[in-house]
Design a protein around this motif. Structure first.
Motif, mmCIF file in Angstrom:
data_model
loop_
_atom_site.group_PDB
_atom_site.id
_atom_site.type_symbol
_atom_site.label_atom_id
_atom_site.label_comp_id
_atom_site.label_asym_id
_atom_site.label_seq_id
_atom_site.Cartn_x
_atom_site.Cartn_y
_atom_site.Cartn_z
ATOM 1 N N GLY A 225 37.808 -53.800 -84.188
ATOM 2 C CA GLY A 225 36.688 -54.054 -85.075
ATOM 3 C C GLY A 225 36.449 -55.531 -85.319
ATOM 4 N N VAL A 226 37.533 -56.325 -85.277
ATOM 5 C CA VAL A 226 37.383 -57.774 -85.425
ATOM 6 C C VAL A 226 36.486 -58.324 -84.320
ATOM 7 C CG1 VAL A 226 38.622 -59.979 -85.326
ATOM 8 C CG2 VAL A 226 39.570 -58.063 -86.631
ATOM 9 N N LEU A 227 36.616 -57.776 -83.115
ATOM 10 C CA LEU A 227 35.836 -58.248 -81.979
ATOM 11 C C LEU A 227 34.444 -57.637 -81.933
ATOM 12 C CD1 LEU A 227 38.916 -58.659 -81.097
ATOM 13 C CD2 LEU A 227 38.032 -58.633 -78.772
ATOM 14 N N ILE A 228 34.199 -56.601 -82.721
ATOM 15 C CA ILE A 228 32.917 -55.882 -82.629
ATOM 16 C C ILE A 228 32.170 -55.992 -83.949
ATOM 17 C CG2 ILE A 228 31.827 -53.682 -82.006
ATOM 18 C CD1 ILE A 228 34.503 -52.937 -80.629
ATOM 19 N N THR A 229 32.367 -55.022 -84.824
ATOM 20 C CA THR A 229 31.579 -54.980 -86.056
ATOM 21 C C THR A 229 31.982 -56.047 -87.062
ATOM 22 O OG1 THR A 229 33.110 -53.294 -86.866
ATOM 23 C CG2 THR A 229 31.073 -52.522 -85.846
ATOM 24 N N GLY A 230 33.241 -56.501 -87.010
ATOM 25 C CA GLY A 230 33.688 -57.490 -87.991
ATOM 26 C C GLY A 230 33.363 -58.920 -87.649
ATOM 27 N N LEU A 231 32.815 -59.145 -86.465
ATOM 28 C CA LEU A 231 32.567 -60.522 -86.038
ATOM 29 C C LEU A 231 31.607 -61.269 -86.964
ATOM 30 C CD1 LEU A 231 33.457 -62.452 -83.826
ATOM 31 C CD2 LEU A 231 31.503 -61.696 -82.459
ATOM 32 N N PRO A 232 30.470 -60.684 -87.364
ATOM 33 C CA PRO A 232 29.607 -61.413 -88.302
ATOM 34 C C PRO A 232 30.306 -61.760 -89.613
ATOM 35 C CG PRO A 232 28.393 -59.621 -87.275
ATOM 36 C CD PRO A 232 29.832 -59.439 -86.883
ATOM 37 N N MET A 233 31.166 -60.837 -90.100
ATOM 38 C CA MET A 233 31.896 -61.141 -91.328
ATOM 39 C C MET A 233 32.806 -62.355 -91.132
ATOM 40 S SD MET A 233 34.855 -58.990 -93.315
ATOM 41 C CE MET A 233 36.088 -59.579 -92.147
ATOM 42 N N LEU A 234 33.546 -62.382 -90.024
ATOM 43 C CA LEU A 234 34.460 -63.498 -89.770
ATOM 44 C C LEU A 234 33.702 -64.811 -89.605
ATOM 45 C CD1 LEU A 234 37.021 -61.880 -87.318
ATOM 46 C CD2 LEU A 234 37.375 -62.483 -89.709
ATOM 47 N N ILE A 235 32.585 -64.751 -88.889
ATOM 48 C CA ILE A 235 31.784 -65.959 -88.710
ATOM 49 C C ILE A 235 31.249 -66.444 -90.048
ATOM 50 C CG2 ILE A 235 29.665 -66.867 -87.688
ATOM 51 C CD1 ILE A 235 30.191 -65.074 -85.271
ATOM 52 N N GLY A 236 30.804 -65.496 -90.884
ATOM 53 C CA GLY A 236 30.296 -65.872 -92.200
ATOM 54 C C GLY A 236 31.365 -66.497 -93.071
ATOM 55 N N ILE A 237 32.610 -65.961 -93.008
ATOM 56 C CA ILE A 237 33.698 -66.477 -93.824
ATOM 57 C C ILE A 237 34.138 -67.853 -93.355
ATOM 58 C CG2 ILE A 237 36.142 -66.120 -94.407
ATOM 59 C CD1 ILE A 237 35.567 -63.130 -94.498
#
Length: 425
Positions: A225-237
């Motif tokens: 999920g970090v590589l897929i759906t969570g990527l925008p969250m990580l980029i935003g953080i």
């Protein structure tokens, strides 16, 4: 409906449902930047969507393990194993939601941290129920019911969110409309299938073994999920100080380009476990051919996207967002790499190679986070974080599937666990 539909009709039903659900989700993602005219609100919506779907990705591991473990049976008592596991998992989900809200609350959703935690818990507990039920339905091969819950969830969410965009609801209410449909879809589907499910299946492992396997699949799914759906969250953080228009352009491009490639493959993972790789039926040579064709097709798409992507992003955002063509191509290529890992993952799960599956995704996830925080200025940092980790993770998966000994195990010549709990021992 028969207790077990044919594989061909099942694939058709799941593919149609995946297409419909994907189109509805895509419509929401296209309308969001058009109707949410405040860039900050759009970024907040994208980050929350990414956060909750990172949790959904993690719990899809529960669905995968239930799919693998559930088998048709008659006159079975209600599964205490599954019920006990589901209740314990729900408690952990609530605690995890609270922890995420405490750590990243205002970065995920503006407003009180309590609201962020509550909305996350509502959505993720609802999806946990969907994951458990869907896994049982996959195990029983009730394809049309699986298709129904997929479409119902996406349809409810699309209707609610489009209405919310139109009337200009605050971001907290939009977040709630993202979260609620999971539980609503579960409740409606359970009313329909309950009599045909209770007492009709068994699990092939006891509670402790099931929980251990589920922990492995959840860990792998969370890392994926970090590589897929969570990527925008990580980029935003990790994008502190980045102008909203620059961040919005990147998030919109990731949403527009990666979803059509990765999400259909993710949606078919449980089908691959249930109908294609069931019992560890894996042919490494054939799988490598499929991966090569997939990556070649994505490489062509990446080149095309590099030319047509920037004007599409500008058009969808009404001219507010712009992005370079080469970055669009990199994003598409990275989606293909993650899609390839999403094919090798169910093959490893079916062969009970949970450790190998987990390690591949975990290494890729850790490298992705590392890539996002390395002190490199400009878009090169994003390009590295998108591509290099997925390449490393895919190599780990492929090596595990093709190394000496794996073919003997998956073709029935020995226990899949005979070389270690996940195939790396």
């Amino acid at each position: 409906m028969a207790a077990s539909d044919s594989t061909a009709s099942g694939l058709r039903a799941v593919l149609i449902a995946t297409a419909i659900a994907g189109a509805l989700g895509y419509a929401v993602q296209l309308l969001a930047p058009a109707l949410l005219t405040d860039e900050s609100v759009y970024v907040a919506f994208s980050v929350f969507w990414s956060t909750i779907y990172l949790g959904v990705s993690a719990m899809s591991g529960v669905q995968q393990e239930v799919t693998r473990a559930a088998h048709p049976a008659t006159n079975e008592p209600p599964s205490a194993v599954l019920r006990t596991f589901a209740l314990a998992a729900a408690g952990l989900v609530v605690l995890a939601s609270a922890l995420v809200a405490l750590l990243f609350g205002t970065r995920i959703l503006p407003g009180p941290v309590v609201v962020t935690g509550a909305v996350l818990a509502i959505g993720l507990v609802g999806y946990l129920a969907v994951a458990v039920l869907s896994g049982v339905l996959y195990g029983l091969r009730f394809w049309r019911d699986i298709a129904g819950i997929m479409v119902l969830d996406a349809a409810i969410r699309a209707v609610l969110l489009i209405a919310g965009f139109t009337v200009g609801l605050p971001i907290e209410w939009l977040a709630l409309l993202v979260a609620l449909p999971f539980g609503l879809a579960f409740g409606a589907t359970w009313l329909v299938v309950r009599r045909r499910v209770v007492g009709r299946f068994r699990l092939d492992v006891p509670l402790r073994r099931f929980a251990a396997h589920a922990w492995g699949t959840v860990g792998a799914a969370a890392a994926s999920g970090v590589l897929i759906t969570g990527l925008p969250m990580l980029i935003g953080i990790t994008a502190a100080g980045t102008p909203p228009e620059t961040l919005g352009a990147l998030l919109l491009t990731i949403t527009l380009t990666r979803a059509p490639i990765v999400i259909p493959i993710i949606a078919l993972q449980s089908f691959l476990i249930s109908a294609v790789f069931r019992g560890g039926r894996v042919r490494p040579g054939r799988l490598l051919q499929v991966l090569a064709l997939l990556l070649a097709a994505v490489a062509v798409l990446a080149v095309i996207a590099g030319f047509i992507g920037p004007p599409i992003v500008s058009w969808v955002s009404a001219g507010r967002f712009t992005i370079d063509g080469w970055m669009v191509g990199v994003i598409v290529l990275s989606a293909g790499l993650v899609g390839a890992m999403s094919v090798t993952s169910p093959a490893l799960i079916s062969a009970r190679r949970h450790t190998a599956n987990f390690v591949g995704w975990l290494v890729a996830a850790v490298l992705t986070v590392g890539g996002l925080i390395i002190p490199i200025a400009g878009p090169s940092r994003i390009a590295i974080a998108l591509t290099v980790p997925a390449i490393v993770g895919l190599v780990i998966h492929v090596v595990s599937l093709t190394r000496p000994g794996i073919q003997h195990d998956v073709h029935g010549g020995g226990s899949p666990d005979s070389v270690g709990p996940g195939g790396l021992g």
